[in-house]
Write a protein that holds these residues in place. Sequence first.
Motif, PDB file in Angstrom:
ATOM      1  N   ASN A  32       0.784  -1.234   0.000  1.00 18.81           N
ATOM      2  CA  ASN A  32       0.000   0.000   0.000  1.00 18.81           C
ATOM      3  C   ASN A  32       0.819   1.288   0.000  1.00 18.81           C
ATOM      4  N   GLU A  33       2.027   1.261   0.510  1.00 12.93           N
ATOM      5  CA  GLU A  33       2.823   2.484   0.627  1.00 12.93           C
ATOM      6  C   GLU A  33       4.055   2.455  -0.277  1.00 12.93           C
ATOM      7  N   TRP A  34       4.005   1.772  -1.398  1.00 13.69           N
ATOM      8  CA  TRP A  34       5.177   1.652  -2.250  1.00 13.69           C
ATOM      9  C   TRP A  34       5.541   2.975  -2.902  1.00 13.69           C
ATOM     10  N   ARG A  35       4.557   3.843  -3.157  1.00 19.18           N
ATOM     11  CA  ARG A  35       4.878   5.146  -3.742  1.00 19.18           C
ATOM     12  C   ARG A  35       5.660   6.017  -2.759  1.00 19.18           C
ATOM     13  N   THR A  36       5.299   5.955  -1.502  1.00 14.83           N
ATOM     14  CA  THR A  36       6.009   6.719  -0.476  1.00 14.83           C
ATOM     15  C   THR A  36       7.433   6.208  -0.329  1.00 14.83           C
ATOM     16  N   LEU A  37       7.597   4.896  -0.316  1.00 19.16           N
ATOM     17  CA  LEU A  37       8.932   4.328  -0.195  1.00 19.16           C
ATOM     18  C   LEU A  37       9.801   4.699  -1.395  1.00 19.16           C
ATOM     19  N   LEU A  38       9.235   4.684  -2.594  1.00 21.48           N
ATOM     20  CA  LEU A  38       9.999   5.069  -3.779  1.00 21.48           C
ATOM     21  C   LEU A  38      10.335   6.554  -3.793  1.00 21.48           C
ATOM     22  N   SER A  39       9.441   7.392  -3.294  1.00 25.67           N
ATOM     23  CA  SER A  39       9.744   8.824  -3.261  1.00 25.67           C
ATOM     24  C   SER A  39      10.856   9.121  -2.256  1.00 25.67           C
ATOM     25  N   LEU A  40      10.870   8.441  -1.116  1.00 22.23           N
ATOM     26  CA  LEU A  40      11.969   8.615  -0.162  1.00 22.23           C
ATOM     27  C   LEU A  40      13.277   8.098  -0.752  1.00 22.23           C
ATOM     28  N   ARG A  96       8.286   6.191  10.923  1.00 23.61           N
ATOM     29  CA  ARG A  96       7.631   5.888  12.196  1.00 23.61           C
ATOM     30  C   ARG A  96       6.119   5.820  12.021  1.00 23.61           C
ATOM     31  N   LEU A  97       5.570   6.775  11.288  1.00 21.65           N
ATOM     32  CA  LEU A  97       4.116   6.772  11.078  1.00 21.65           C
ATOM     33  C   LEU A  97       3.677   5.590  10.218  1.00 21.65           C
ATOM     34  N   MET A  98       4.493   5.215   9.241  1.00 23.37           N
ATOM     35  CA  MET A  98       4.130   4.065   8.408  1.00 23.37           C
ATOM     36  C   MET A  98       4.183   2.775   9.208  1.00 23.37           C
ATOM     37  N   VAL A  99       5.186   2.619  10.057  1.00 25.22           N
ATOM     38  CA  VAL A  99       5.322   1.377  10.823  1.00 25.22           C
ATOM     39  C   VAL A  99       4.183   1.221  11.815  1.00 25.22           C
ATOM     40  N   PHE A 100       3.759   2.329  12.435  1.00 20.12           N
ATOM     41  CA  PHE A 100       2.657   2.246  13.388  1.00 20.12           C
ATOM     42  C   PHE A 100       1.298   2.320  12.715  1.00 20.12           C
ATOM     43  N   ASN A 101       1.290   2.283  11.373  1.00 15.86           N
ATOM     44  CA  ASN A 101       0.061   2.236  10.596  1.00 15.86           C
ATOM     45  C   ASN A 101      -0.830   3.441  10.876  1.00 15.86           C
ATOM     46  N   GLU A 102      -0.212   4.612  10.983  1.00 17.47           N
ATOM     47  CA  GLU A 102      -0.954   5.847  11.181  1.00 17.47           C
ATOM     48  C   GLU A 102      -0.945   6.634   9.882  1.00 17.47           C
ATOM     49  N   GLY A 103      -1.918   7.456   9.696  1.00 18.00           N
ATOM     50  CA  GLY A 103      -1.984   8.270   8.496  1.00 18.00           C
ATOM     51  C   GLY A 103      -0.980   9.408   8.546  1.00 18.00           C
ATOM     52  N   PHE A 104      -0.571   9.856   7.385  1.00 18.37           N
ATOM     53  CA  PHE A 104       0.372  10.970   7.320  1.00 18.37           C
ATOM     54  C   PHE A 104       0.179  11.731   6.028  1.00 18.37           C
TER      55      PHE A 104
END
Length: 139
Positions: A32-40, A96-104
């Motif tokens: 679900n968060e692959w776009r965020t990981l690629l942007s980082l 940190r927010l991704m690991v704790f499954n919180e929105g950002f």
Amino acid sequence: MFKAKMTYKEKDFIKDNLPKNRRQQFSYLLKNEWRTLLSLLGLYLIALLPFVVSIFLRVFVDFSSETIKAVVTFSVTAASQLIMGLLLSGSLRIYRLMVFNEGFIFFSDFLYGIKQNFKHVMINTIIFDIGNVLIDFDW
């Protein structure tokens, strides 16, 4: 005028479907968060370009003396590490927010992460740079 109807499955909001361990959380992040990981990752690759230039200078460019070579490569490397420290301090909050499954919200949480973690990361980066000076100049 034409609004898309929000559709979801009934089982989407059940507590049993949430990740129960770190392996499930990791697969959730990759799915679900692959776009965020690629942007980082893209930010880190851009920040590493000065470091690659310093390695190129160290290996391929002939300077008149070894001291000038060490000073030039150290200054480029230190600037690159400071930029990486800035990116790391911002991305720590995102991770940190991704690991704790919180929105950002990427940009605002990235800036808040820089504000929150800047001092700690920069102290570690400066200590690392001082160690590099001691190693490069054989003190």
